[in-house]
Design an enzyme around this catalytic site. Structure first.
Site, mmCIF file in Angstrom:
data_model
loop_
_atom_site.group_PDB
_atom_site.id
_atom_site.type_symbol
_atom_site.label_atom_id
_atom_site.label_comp_id
_atom_site.label_asym_id
_atom_site.label_seq_id
_atom_site.Cartn_x
_atom_site.Cartn_y
_atom_site.Cartn_z
ATOM 1 N N PRO A 80 0.835 -1.205 0.000
ATOM 2 C CA PRO A 80 0.000 0.000 0.000
ATOM 3 C C PRO A 80 0.868 1.253 0.000
ATOM 4 C CG PRO A 80 -0.795 -1.600 1.599
ATOM 5 C CD PRO A 80 0.538 -2.100 1.126
ATOM 6 N N GLU A 81 0.557 2.177 -0.900
ATOM 7 C CA GLU A 81 1.301 3.422 -0.983
ATOM 8 C C GLU A 81 0.423 4.554 -0.469
ATOM 9 O OE1 GLU A 81 3.192 3.910 -4.774
ATOM 10 O OE2 GLU A 81 3.984 1.879 -4.789
ATOM 11 N N ARG A 118 1.604 -10.998 6.017
ATOM 12 C CA ARG A 118 3.069 -11.021 6.146
ATOM 13 C C ARG A 118 3.551 -10.474 7.498
ATOM 14 N NH1 ARG A 118 5.502 -9.337 0.202
ATOM 15 N NH2 ARG A 118 4.154 -10.665 -1.048
ATOM 16 N N HIS A 159 -5.172 -14.515 9.547
ATOM 17 C CA HIS A 159 -4.297 -13.349 9.497
ATOM 18 C C HIS A 159 -4.941 -12.086 10.068
ATOM 19 C CE1 HIS A 159 -1.540 -15.780 7.223
ATOM 20 N NE2 HIS A 159 -2.419 -15.972 6.255
ATOM 21 N N LYS A 169 23.104 15.694 -6.235
ATOM 22 C CA LYS A 169 22.909 14.248 -6.177
ATOM 23 C C LYS A 169 23.142 13.593 -7.538
ATOM 24 C CE LYS A 169 21.291 14.222 -1.877
ATOM 25 N NZ LYS A 169 21.975 13.556 -0.760
#
Length: 271
Positions: free
Chosen positions: A2-3, A110, A91, A152
């Site tokens: 999930p973002e 997980r 879960h 950078k």
């Protein structure tokens, strides 16, 4: 994983059910997540009213009078609103139960997510204190990004995915934003011109805003608080489209590995 759009969609989905409600208890079936769940979490939260539900980066902050519950969905976590005590499955590790009987259920196959506790200002918690600005806030702009990448040599895709520079621009949305800005993902940060940086900031904001409106992306275990999938991926320009024709020019989309993550781009549009 999930973002930011998925987490923001989740925040909005659960807020209507939790805000200003009183917590009856927190049931922890398995506290062995990425970081151990505090053993006294339930006693800390019991009889406390949820004053606000905020998001910082990909963390959800449930603010109470005496502290804040910090939730991270990890790689496979999801939150669901339940109107009754349906039997927990394998879960389903944590239930936050309200006095009115509604419960927030945390599922995480997980177990790489987190439920933590913070007293005082939650933004000073060690996991949040060093994070960069929110991409949708005004402080994330061309002036700021220029100052962070001017020296950078790192590829720009990896720079905008660095949470110390800007939070929440995950793998999907980094590839999509760079395509829209017509910037090759391998370009070193210091090689970008000021106009390119300005355009990139605009497209990061636009891409994330569109994704939130679409309910996020459909990824393996991600579902919103109503169990619905997100639909942003249906409209993706490059992500997950290796070998398929570019939606703008018809050139086959290519993929490379950057920082152990797949990057998708059009070699023509992003030359």
């Amino acid at each position: 994983m999930p973002e930011l759009p998925e987490v923001e969609t989740t925040r909005r989905g659960i807020e209507a059910h939790l805000l200003h409600e009183c917590i009856k208890e927190i049931i922890v079936r398995n506290g062995r997540l990425r970081w151990p769940v505090p053993p006294n979490l339930s006693s800390l939260a019991t009889n406390q009213t949820i004053l606000s539900i905020r998001r910082r980066a990909k963390y959800l902050l449930l603010e109470l009078k005496n502290g804040t519950i910090i939730i991270h969905l990890g790689m496979s976590g999801s939150l669901r609103i339940l109107t009754e005590a349906f039997p927990a499955e394998k879960h389903d590790h944590i239930d936050l139960v309200l006095q009115n009987g509604i419960r927030l259920r945390y599922r995480d196959p997980r177990r790489f997510g987190a439920w933590l506790w913070a007293e005082g200002n939650p933004l000073l918690h060690p996991h949040l204190a060093t994070l960069g600005p929110e991409p949708l806030h005004q402080e994330f702009n061309a002036d700021y990004l220029s100052s962070r990448i001017v020296n950078k040599r790192t590829a720009i895709k990896q720079l905008i995915m660095d949470n110390h520079i800007v939070v929440g621009v995950g793998n999907i949305y980094a590839s999509e934003s760079l395509f829209r800005a017509k910037i090759n993902p391998s370009t070193a940060g210091c090689e970008l011109t000021r106009p390119q940086i300005s355009v990139l900031c605009e497209h990061i904001k636009a891409t994330l805003t569109e994704a939130i409106a679409a309910g996020g992306s459909t990824l393996r275990d991600y579902v919103d608080s109503d169990g619905k999938e997100g639909y942003f991926m249906i409209n993706s320009y490059v992500y997950g489209r290796t070998g398929k024709p570019c939606r703008l020019c018809g050139t086959p989309i290519l993929s490379i590995r950057q920082g152990q993550r797949a990057t998708f781009y059009c070699p023509s549009c992003q030359d």
